[in-house]
Design a protein around this motif. Structure first.
Motif, PDB file in Angstrom:
ATOM      1  N   SER A  18       0.836  -1.187   0.000  1.00 25.38           N
ATOM      2  CA  SER A  18       0.000   0.000   0.000  1.00 25.38           C
ATOM      3  C   SER A  18       0.873   1.240   0.000  1.00 25.38           C
ATOM      4  O   SER A  18       1.953   1.249   0.571  1.00 25.38           O
ATOM      5  N   THR A  62       0.169   5.388   0.573  1.00 28.92           N
ATOM      6  CA  THR A  62      -0.791   6.435   0.881  1.00 28.92           C
ATOM      7  C   THR A  62      -0.136   7.802   0.781  1.00 28.92           C
ATOM      8  O   THR A  62       0.918   8.037   1.369  1.00 28.92           O
ATOM      9  N   TYR A  79      -4.499  14.798  -1.244  1.00 29.82           N
ATOM     10  CA  TYR A  79      -5.399  14.270  -2.260  1.00 29.82           C
ATOM     11  C   TYR A  79      -4.885  14.755  -3.613  1.00 29.82           C
ATOM     12  O   TYR A  79      -5.266  15.814  -4.096  1.00 29.82           O
ATOM     13  N   SER A 116      -3.934  -1.286  -8.384  1.00 27.18           N
ATOM     14  CA  SER A 116      -5.204  -0.590  -8.240  1.00 27.18           C
ATOM     15  C   SER A 116      -4.991   0.652  -7.388  1.00 27.18           C
ATOM     16  O   SER A 116      -3.928   0.836  -6.790  1.00 27.18           O
ATOM     17  N   HIS A 117      -5.985   1.490  -7.340  1.00 27.44           N
ATOM     18  CA  HIS A 117      -5.904   2.669  -6.490  1.00 27.44           C
ATOM     19  C   HIS A 117      -7.263   3.013  -5.931  1.00 27.44           C
ATOM     20  O   HIS A 117      -8.300   2.680  -6.500  1.00 27.44           O
ATOM     21  N   ASP A 118      -7.229   3.695  -4.808  1.00 30.27           N
ATOM     22  CA  ASP A 118      -8.440   4.150  -4.139  1.00 30.27           C
ATOM     23  C   ASP A 118      -8.272   5.646  -3.917  1.00 30.27           C
ATOM     24  O   ASP A 118      -7.610   6.071  -2.971  1.00 30.27           O
ATOM     25  N   ASP A 119      -8.854   6.428  -4.804  1.00 31.31           N
ATOM     26  CA  ASP A 119      -8.674   7.873  -4.733  1.00 31.31           C
ATOM     27  C   ASP A 119      -9.215   8.465  -3.433  1.00 31.31           C
ATOM     28  O   ASP A 119      -8.655   9.426  -2.901  1.00 31.31           O
ATOM     29  N   ALA A 120     -10.300   7.912  -2.940  1.00 26.42           N
ATOM     30  CA  ALA A 120     -10.898   8.422  -1.710  1.00 26.42           C
ATOM     31  C   ALA A 120      -9.946   8.305  -0.536  1.00 26.42           C
ATOM     32  O   ALA A 120     -10.001   9.103   0.399  1.00 26.42           O
ATOM     33  N   LYS A 121      -9.078   7.299  -0.569  1.00 23.20           N
ATOM     34  CA  LYS A 121      -8.116   7.071   0.500  1.00 23.20           C
ATOM     35  C   LYS A 121      -6.708   7.521   0.126  1.00 23.20           C
ATOM     36  O   LYS A 121      -5.773   7.323   0.899  1.00 23.20           O
ATOM     37  N   THR A 172      -4.693   6.235  -1.926  1.00 26.17           N
ATOM     38  CA  THR A 172      -3.891   5.035  -1.775  1.00 26.17           C
ATOM     39  C   THR A 172      -3.696   4.292  -3.094  1.00 26.17           C
ATOM     40  O   THR A 172      -4.644   4.085  -3.848  1.00 26.17           O
TER      41      THR A 172
END
Length: 123
Positions: A21, A23, A27, A71-76, A78
């Motif tokens: 991960s 982070t 943002y 993959s990515h999680d824009d909200a986090k 990450t």
């Protein structure tokens, strides 16, 4: 400078799995052209592992195709790298890299690198 904090590295046996991960402190993903994983093994040059663009286009190096998933999680804020069927040659320091980032107020693009996290795969 944007700070990237990596986690999930460690030691695993051949055939095992590991999930990395990364982070970001801000943002920022939506302002970057690509989100990447690189790695560097002792005595070898740094090499690209995988990337995912802002629009979702994904690339993988031949040596990880079918085994790794980015993959990515824009909200986090990450970026993730799921690593499966690990081999000893996957042993390296893995780096999270955001490339071509420019927020509206910035005058130029920047690349942002994480500190690196060690992945060790043993028999």
């Amino acid at each position: 400078q944007v700070k990237l904090v990596e986690s999930g590295g460690g030691s695993v046996q051949v055939g095992g799995s590991l999930k990395l991960s990364c982070t970001a402190s801000e943002y920022i993903f939506r302002w970057c052209g690509g989100m990447n994983w690189y790695r560097q093994a002792p005595g070898k040059e740094r090499e690209a592992v995988s990337s995912i663009s802002r629009d979702g286009a994904v690339t993988y190096a031949d040596f990880v195709k079918g085994r790794f998933i980015i993959s990515h999680d824009d909200a986090k804020n990450t970026l993730l790298l799921q690593m499966n069927s690990l081999k000893t040659e996957d042993t390296a320091v893995y780096y999270c890299v955001l490339k071509g980032c420019r927020r509206p107020w910035e005058i130029r693009e920047f690349d942002h690198w994480g500190q690196g996290t060690q992945v060790t795969v043993s028999s």
